[in-house]
Design a protein around this motif. Structure first.
Motif, PDB file in Angstrom:
ATOM      1  N   GLU A  91     -11.669  39.752  76.158  1.00 23.88           N
ATOM      2  CA  GLU A  91     -11.094  38.830  77.871  1.00 23.88           C
ATOM      3  C   GLU A  91     -10.118  37.481  77.501  1.00 23.88           C
ATOM      4  O   GLU A  91     -10.757  36.301  76.777  1.00 23.88           O
ATOM      5  N   ALA A  92      -9.170  37.586  78.099  1.00 17.02           N
ATOM      6  CA  ALA A  92      -8.955  35.792  78.143  1.00 17.02           C
ATOM      7  C   ALA A  92      -8.432  35.171  79.383  1.00 17.02           C
ATOM      8  O   ALA A  92      -8.888  35.472  80.790  1.00 17.02           O
ATOM      9  N   SER A  93     -10.128  34.311  79.261  1.00 17.90           N
ATOM     10  CA  SER A  93     -10.316  32.873  80.006  1.00 17.90           C
ATOM     11  C   SER A  93      -8.990  32.802  81.065  1.00 17.90           C
ATOM     12  O   SER A  93      -7.778  32.726  80.224  1.00 17.90           O
ATOM     13  N   SER A  94      -9.289  31.923  81.966  1.00 20.81           N
ATOM     14  CA  SER A  94      -7.812  31.618  83.037  1.00 20.81           C
ATOM     15  C   SER A  94      -7.410  30.442  82.300  1.00 20.81           C
ATOM     16  O   SER A  94      -5.759  30.022  81.777  1.00 20.81           O
ATOM     17  N   GLU A  95      -8.778  29.579  81.948  1.00 19.44           N
ATOM     18  CA  GLU A  95      -7.661  28.139  80.679  1.00 19.44           C
ATOM     19  C   GLU A  95      -7.348  29.158  79.665  1.00 19.44           C
ATOM     20  O   GLU A  95      -5.666  28.333  79.140  1.00 19.44           O
ATOM     21  N   LEU A  96      -7.740  29.703  79.360  1.00 22.70           N
ATOM     22  CA  LEU A  96      -6.821  30.700  77.787  1.00 22.70           C
ATOM     23  C   LEU A  96      -5.213  30.836  77.815  1.00 22.70           C
ATOM     24  O   LEU A  96      -4.357  30.974  77.205  1.00 22.70           O
ATOM     25  N   LEU A  97      -5.539  31.381  78.632  1.00 21.61           N
ATOM     26  CA  LEU A  97      -4.049  32.438  79.188  1.00 21.61           C
ATOM     27  C   LEU A  97      -3.246  31.174  79.645  1.00 21.61           C
ATOM     28  O   LEU A  97      -2.214  31.718  79.157  1.00 21.61           O
ATOM     29  N   ALA A  98      -3.564  30.014  79.871  1.00 20.27           N
ATOM     30  CA  ALA A  98      -2.502  29.032  80.916  1.00 20.27           C
ATOM     31  C   ALA A  98      -1.941  28.616  79.196  1.00 20.27           C
ATOM     32  O   ALA A  98      -0.787  28.459  79.295  1.00 20.27           O
ATOM     33  N   SER A  99      -3.052  28.186  78.424  1.00 20.83           N
ATOM     34  CA  SER A  99      -2.584  27.997  76.990  1.00 20.83           C
ATOM     35  C   SER A  99      -1.587  28.679  76.285  1.00 20.83           C
ATOM     36  O   SER A  99      -0.622  28.530  75.910  1.00 20.83           O
ATOM     37  N   LEU A 100      -1.860  30.056  76.487  1.00 18.29           N
ATOM     38  CA  LEU A 100      -1.255  30.624  75.468  1.00 18.29           C
ATOM     39  C   LEU A 100       0.378  31.286  75.982  1.00 18.29           C
ATOM     40  O   LEU A 100       1.214  31.322  75.755  1.00 18.29           O
ATOM     41  N   CYS A 101       0.523  31.014  78.034  1.00 16.43           N
ATOM     42  CA  CYS A 101       1.885  31.446  78.475  1.00 16.43           C
ATOM     43  C   CYS A 101       2.726  29.918  77.930  1.00 16.43           C
ATOM     44  O   CYS A 101       3.650  30.006  78.047  1.00 16.43           O
ATOM     45  N   ALA A 160       2.255  28.118  75.301  1.00 17.81           N
ATOM     46  CA  ALA A 160       3.162  28.528  74.043  1.00 17.81           C
ATOM     47  C   ALA A 160       3.911  29.169  73.808  1.00 17.81           C
ATOM     48  O   ALA A 160       4.790  29.655  73.092  1.00 17.81           O
ATOM     49  N   LEU A 161       3.814  30.362  74.384  1.00 17.70           N
ATOM     50  CA  LEU A 161       5.310  31.707  74.901  1.00 17.70           C
ATOM     51  C   LEU A 161       6.076  31.138  75.661  1.00 17.70           C
ATOM     52  O   LEU A 161       6.731  31.784  75.418  1.00 17.70           O
ATOM     53  N   GLU A 162       5.903  29.524  76.657  1.00 20.35           N
ATOM     54  CA  GLU A 162       7.092  29.439  77.236  1.00 20.35           C
ATOM     55  C   GLU A 162       7.582  30.178  78.124  1.00 20.35           C
ATOM     56  O   GLU A 162       8.586  31.593  78.338  1.00 20.35           O
ATOM     57  N   VAL A 163       6.388  30.697  79.146  1.00 17.34           N
ATOM     58  CA  VAL A 163       6.776  31.785  79.884  1.00 17.34           C
ATOM     59  C   VAL A 163       5.458  31.550  81.379  1.00 17.34           C
ATOM     60  O   VAL A 163       4.283  30.694  81.070  1.00 17.34           O
ATOM     61  N   PRO A 164       6.386  31.123  82.748  1.00 19.08           N
ATOM     62  CA  PRO A 164       5.294  31.332  83.480  1.00 19.08           C
ATOM     63  C   PRO A 164       4.018  32.156  83.572  1.00 19.08           C
ATOM     64  O   PRO A 164       3.921  33.279  83.194  1.00 19.08           O
ATOM     65  N   LEU A 165       3.046  32.536  83.721  1.00 20.16           N
ATOM     66  CA  LEU A 165       1.203  33.041  83.847  1.00 20.16           C
ATOM     67  C   LEU A 165       1.834  34.145  85.062  1.00 20.16           C
ATOM     68  O   LEU A 165       1.522  34.961  85.305  1.00 20.16           O
ATOM     69  N   SER A 166       2.335  33.584  85.834  1.00 19.04           N
ATOM     70  CA  SER A 166       2.881  34.533  86.811  1.00 19.04           C
ATOM     71  C   SER A 166       3.348  35.400  86.910  1.00 19.04           C
ATOM     72  O   SER A 166       3.561  36.906  86.837  1.00 19.04           O
ATOM     73  N   GLN A 167       4.624  34.976  85.746  1.00 17.95           N
ATOM     74  CA  GLN A 167       5.668  36.310  85.524  1.00 17.95           C
ATOM     75  C   GLN A 167       4.419  37.358  84.333  1.00 17.95           C
ATOM     76  O   GLN A 167       4.832  38.703  84.303  1.00 17.95           O
ATOM     77  N   VAL A 168       3.692  36.707  83.586  1.00 17.95           N
ATOM     78  CA  VAL A 168       2.589  37.752  82.467  1.00 17.95           C
ATOM     79  C   VAL A 168       2.028  38.227  83.913  1.00 17.95           C
ATOM     80  O   VAL A 168       2.124  39.454  83.059  1.00 17.95           O
ATOM     81  N   LEU A 169       1.959  38.167  84.547  1.00 17.26           N
ATOM     82  CA  LEU A 169       0.546  38.782  85.458  1.00 17.26           C
ATOM     83  C   LEU A 169       1.800  40.098  86.006  1.00 17.26           C
ATOM     84  O   LEU A 169       1.072  40.990  86.751  1.00 17.26           O
ATOM     85  N   ARG A 170       2.740  39.195  86.522  1.00 26.08           N
ATOM     86  CA  ARG A 170       3.619  40.208  87.340  1.00 26.08           C
ATOM     87  C   ARG A 170       4.245  41.405  86.184  1.00 26.08           C
ATOM     88  O   ARG A 170       3.759  42.794  86.715  1.00 26.08           O
ATOM     89  N   ASN A 171       4.041  41.298  85.206  1.00 24.35           N
ATOM     90  CA  ASN A 171       4.382  42.418  84.250  1.00 24.35           C
ATOM     91  C   ASN A 171       3.121  43.025  83.583  1.00 24.35           C
ATOM     92  O   ASN A 171       3.058  44.240  83.742  1.00 24.35           O
ATOM     93  N   VAL A 172       1.913  42.433  83.692  1.00 24.61           N
ATOM     94  CA  VAL A 172       0.802  43.507  83.220  1.00 24.61           C
ATOM     95  C   VAL A 172       0.331  44.146  84.350  1.00 24.61           C
ATOM     96  O   VAL A 172      -0.107  45.395  84.504  1.00 24.61           O
ATOM     97  N   ALA A 173       0.994  44.128  85.801  1.00 25.20           N
ATOM     98  CA  ALA A 173       0.340  44.500  87.285  1.00 25.20           C
ATOM     99  C   ALA A 173       1.921  45.977  86.891  1.00 25.20           C
ATOM    100  O   ALA A 173       1.393  46.506  87.273  1.00 25.20           O
ATOM    101  N   ASP A 174       2.682  45.660  87.162  1.00 25.64           N
ATOM    102  CA  ASP A 174       3.882  46.448  86.647  1.00 25.64           C
ATOM    103  C   ASP A 174       3.063  47.771  85.587  1.00 25.64           C
ATOM    104  O   ASP A 174       3.676  48.872  86.107  1.00 25.64           O
ATOM    105  N   ALA A 175       3.275  46.689  84.573  1.00 26.84           N
ATOM    106  CA  ALA A 175       2.499  47.698  82.874  1.00 26.84           C
ATOM    107  C   ALA A 175       1.400  49.102  84.055  1.00 26.84           C
ATOM    108  O   ALA A 175       1.334  50.198  83.784  1.00 26.84           O
ATOM    109  N   VAL A 176       0.553  47.915  84.176  1.00 27.22           N
ATOM    110  CA  VAL A 176      -1.090  49.076  85.535  1.00 27.22           C
ATOM    111  C   VAL A 176      -0.357  49.778  86.334  1.00 27.22           C
ATOM    112  O   VAL A 176      -0.509  50.838  85.707  1.00 27.22           O
ATOM    113  N   ALA A 177       0.596  49.223  87.168  1.00 32.20           N
ATOM    114  CA  ALA A 177       1.156  50.705  88.109  1.00 32.20           C
ATOM    115  C   ALA A 177       1.598  51.755  87.488  1.00 32.20           C
ATOM    116  O   ALA A 177       1.451  52.825  87.613  1.00 32.20           O
TER     117      ALA A 177
END
Length: 100
Positions: free
Chosen positions: A46-56, A58-75
């Protein structure tokens, strides 16, 4: 059953691949161990919120976009494995229209 951590890993790996970055490159920018990022991408950690922010970052992507993509995949996965509710099955005395 959709696992958030597995879907998150898939989204992060896909983004890293889109950018053509190696785990080592992301690790250096995010200041997170290469092994830990690998485990996150494989859905093993599991990624902590701090770690996830750091990865986002580094990957030049907003956290909100990552979470949206994850939510879409889960749906999508939920819909694929969701049972048909009993109330939506046709009853024996009902006529079902055909598309033919």
């Amino acid at each position: 059953m959709a696992l958030f951590r597995r879907m998150l890993g898939d989204v992060l790996r896909e983004r890293r691949s889109e950018l053509g970055l190696t785990l080592r490159e992301v690790s250096g920018v995010a200041r997170v161990s290469l092994g830990y990022i690998s485990e996150i991408e494989r859905g093993q950690k599991e990624a902590s919120s701090e770690l996830l922010a750091s990865l986002c970052d580094a990957l030049e992507v907003p956290l909100s976009q990552v979470l949206r993509n994850v939510a879409d995949a889960v749906a999508v996965e939920e819909h694929a494995v969701a049972p048909t509710p009993i109330g939506s099955l046709p009853q024996p005395d009902q006529v079902v229209a055909s598309a033919a």
